[in-house]
Write a protein that holds these residues in place. Structure first.
Motif, short mmCIF file in Angstrom:
data_model
loop_
_atom_site.label_atom_id
_atom_site.label_comp_id
_atom_site.label_asym_id
_atom_site.label_seq_id
_atom_site.Cartn_x
_atom_site.Cartn_y
_atom_site.Cartn_z
N PHE A 105 0.81 -1.21 0.00
CA PHE A 105 0.00 0.00 0.00
C PHE A 105 0.84 1.26 0.00
O PHE A 105 0.31 2.36 0.03
CB PHE A 105 -1.02 0.00 1.13
N SER A 106 2.17 1.12 -0.07
CA SER A 106 3.05 2.29 -0.14
C SER A 106 3.59 2.46 -1.55
O SER A 106 4.45 1.68 -2.00
CB SER A 106 4.22 2.15 0.84
N PRO A 107 3.15 3.49 -2.26
CA PRO A 107 3.70 3.72 -3.60
C PRO A 107 5.18 4.07 -3.56
O PRO A 107 5.91 3.81 -4.52
CB PRO A 107 2.85 4.88 -4.14
N VAL A 108 5.62 4.65 -2.46
CA VAL A 108 7.05 4.98 -2.33
C VAL A 108 7.88 3.70 -2.35
O VAL A 108 8.88 3.58 -3.07
CB VAL A 108 7.31 5.78 -1.04
N ALA A 109 7.47 2.72 -1.57
CA ALA A 109 8.19 1.45 -1.52
C ALA A 109 8.14 0.73 -2.86
O ALA A 109 9.15 0.20 -3.33
CB ALA A 109 7.60 0.56 -0.44
N LEU A 110 6.98 0.72 -3.50
CA LEU A 110 6.84 0.03 -4.78
C LEU A 110 7.73 0.67 -5.85
O LEU A 110 8.34 -0.04 -6.66
CB LEU A 110 5.38 0.04 -5.22
N GLY A 111 7.79 1.99 -5.85
CA GLY A 111 8.65 2.66 -6.82
C GLY A 111 10.11 2.30 -6.62
O GLY A 111 10.86 2.13 -7.58
N ARG A 112 10.50 2.18 -5.37
CA ARG A 112 11.88 1.80 -5.07
C ARG A 112 12.16 0.38 -5.54
O ARG A 112 13.22 0.08 -6.10
CB ARG A 112 12.11 1.94 -3.57
N GLY A 113 11.20 -0.52 -5.32
CA GLY A 113 11.38 -1.89 -5.77
C GLY A 113 11.45 -1.99 -7.28
O GLY A 113 12.26 -2.73 -7.83
N ALA A 114 10.59 -1.24 -7.97
CA ALA A 114 10.59 -1.27 -9.43
C ALA A 114 11.91 -0.75 -9.99
O ALA A 114 12.42 -1.27 -10.99
CB ALA A 114 9.42 -0.44 -9.96
N ALA A 115 12.47 0.27 -9.36
CA ALA A 115 13.75 0.81 -9.81
C ALA A 115 14.85 -0.24 -9.65
O ALA A 115 15.72 -0.39 -10.54
CB ALA A 115 14.09 2.08 -9.02
N LYS A 116 14.83 -0.96 -8.54
CA LYS A 116 15.84 -2.00 -8.33
C LYS A 116 15.66 -3.14 -9.32
O LYS A 116 16.64 -3.70 -9.83
CB LYS A 116 15.74 -2.52 -6.90
N ALA A 117 14.40 -3.49 -9.62
CA ALA A 117 14.14 -4.54 -10.60
C ALA A 117 14.71 -4.15 -11.96
O ALA A 117 15.29 -5.00 -12.67
CB ALA A 117 12.64 -4.79 -10.70
N ALA A 118 14.55 -2.89 -12.35
CA ALA A 118 15.11 -2.43 -13.63
C ALA A 118 16.63 -2.54 -13.62
O ALA A 118 17.24 -2.97 -14.60
CB ALA A 118 14.67 -0.99 -13.89
N GLU A 119 17.23 -2.18 -12.50
CA GLU A 119 18.68 -2.26 -12.37
C GLU A 119 19.18 -3.69 -12.52
O GLU A 119 20.25 -3.94 -13.10
CB GLU A 119 19.09 -1.69 -11.01
N LEU A 120 18.40 -4.64 -12.01
CA LEU A 120 18.79 -6.05 -12.04
C LEU A 120 18.26 -6.79 -13.27
O LEU A 120 18.39 -8.00 -13.37
CB LEU A 120 18.27 -6.75 -10.78
N LEU A 121 17.63 -6.05 -14.18
CA LEU A 121 17.06 -6.62 -15.41
C LEU A 121 15.98 -7.65 -15.10
O LEU A 121 15.86 -8.68 -15.77
CB LEU A 121 18.16 -7.24 -16.28
#
Length: 221
Positions: free
Chosen positions: A80-96
């Motif tokens: 329920f935290s968009p801040v946390a989800l955005g951080r996770g998505a950024a890391k996922a992009a970094e890790l392909l």
């Protein structure tokens, strides 16, 4: 509702961390709140499972979702935290790993995942005001496909504790594995295990929380 406890790095004012706003504030307080490593009970229970579709309920910054995706799972990460989800998505992009993880901004208090859709449903340290905790766990259980696994990890109610951010959780926000097992229909589940397990010593030190984990593992018939 959110739920990861991999380890904290910074301090913040003491307050109950059971609302969307308080968790957004928590995540904004530091570049990274958790260590990014997967929860130990997930590693223990999922390492031997064949990759399929997984639901990470209360995904936080995505440490568990990223670990599952790196092992071949396709993951729906909900928080329920968009801040946390955005951080996770950024890391996922970094890790392909972007193609392997769907990040969903949902409140588990009300959101109903698709039924029988996931080979693994995992939830670690969910904290909330618990409008209807049993209904929430029933919805998560219903999302497990036949032959799939439900893994719920938390802390037993009645135990007061704080963690490295000095956020305190009220006893009413906590639960035991037996509480989750009680909502499962015995006709639909097998190999139901409820245990109290010692926390990983490193995680206990990082979080300042030595309280043992209460763990439910069950397989859908």
């Amino acid at each position: 509702m959110t739920g990861h406890e991999h380890g904290h790095r910074h301090g913040s004012p003491r307050q109950p961390a059971i609302t969307r706003d308080s968790y957004d504030e928590l995540y904004r307080s530091a570049p990274a709140v958790w260590t990014g490593r997967p929860n130990g009970q997930l590693v223990r229970e999922a390492s031997h499972l064949l990759p399929g579709r997984a639901l990470d309920a209360g995904a936080g910054e995505g440490g568990d979702a990223l670990w599952l995706a790196s092992r071949g799972w396709r993951v729906t990460a909900v928080d329920f935290s968009p801040v946390a989800l955005g951080r996770g998505a950024a890391k996922a992009a970094e890790l392909l790993l972007t193609e392997r993880i769907e990040w969903r901004h949902e409140d588990l208090e009300t959101w109903a995942p698709p039924e029988a859709a996931f080979d693994l449903v995992t939830a670690h340290y969910l904290h909330s005001a618990w409008t209807d905790r049993d209904a929430m766990f029933r919805r998560l259980a219903a999302a497990v496909a036949p032959g799939g696994t439900l893994l719920v990890v938390g802390h037993r109610h009645g135990e007061e504790w704080g963690h490295g951010h000095a956020h305190a959780h009220e006893a009413g926000a906590l639960y035991a594995a037996d509480d989750v097992a009680a909502v499962l229909d015995p006709a639909q589940w097998t190999d139901v295990v409820t245990e109290t397990r010692d926390r990983d010593p490193g995680a206990a030190h990082r979080t300042g929380n030595p309280v043992p984990d209460t763990v439910l593992v069950a397989r859908r018939r």
